[in-house]
Design a protein around this motif. Structure first.
Motif: not given
Length: 141
Positions: A42-46, A89-94, A99-105, A109-112
């Motif tokens: 999933l992180c590779v995809s993002e 990581v953006p501050e996004r509304s619910a 804009g959630r890709g880096l939120l998922l990463v 992930a343990d580190k990024w």
């Protein structure tokens, strides 16, 4: 032990994201590091999607590198591109639709982080305890 590494260059085109995910799946399977494979894929995809949308100028591509450090059972994913800017990581509304890709990463992930290159940048993430286990079929990704 010495780290094992695999890398592949992808062109700026939509089919590069699933191709990068398949490449990562093959590396994890070959290394028998599949316990956290779904999170890694999933992180590779993002990260590859972000590179295509924000980091790869027309006529260029990106490099995906996957490294296994057997000493501490860590898998590192790196996406290198030649674009400008620093991902954050953006501050996004619910209710935001993107804009959630880096939120998922950040969550998986343990580190990024982000490293500099000339030109461009390297966005990376690490997964400790990648371990052995069964990898789900490609249709589940």
């Amino acid at each position: 032990m010495n780290p094992q590494s695999r890398e592949r260059f992808y062109r700026r085109e939509r089919q590069s994201v699933p191709a990068a995910r398949d490449f990562a799946r093959a590396a994890l399977t070959a290394w028998q590091k599949t316990t956290r494979a779904d999170d890694i894929l999933l992180c590779v995809s993002e990260l590859t999607t972000n590179a295509l949308l924000h980091g790869v100028p027309p006529g260029r591509g990106f490099l995906l590198r996957i490294t296994l450090d057997e000493g501490d059972d860590t898998v590192r994913v790196e996406v290198h591109d030649s674009g400008t800017g620093t991902p954050a990581v953006p501050e996004r509304s619910a209710t935001a639709e993107n804009g959630r890709g880096l939120l998922l990463v950040e969550a998986l992930a343990d580190k990024w982080g982000v490293g500099e290159r000339d030109p461009g940048k390297e966005v990376w993430c690490e997964f400790t305890g990648a371990g052995c286990g069964a990898l789900r079929s490609a249709s589940g990704a």
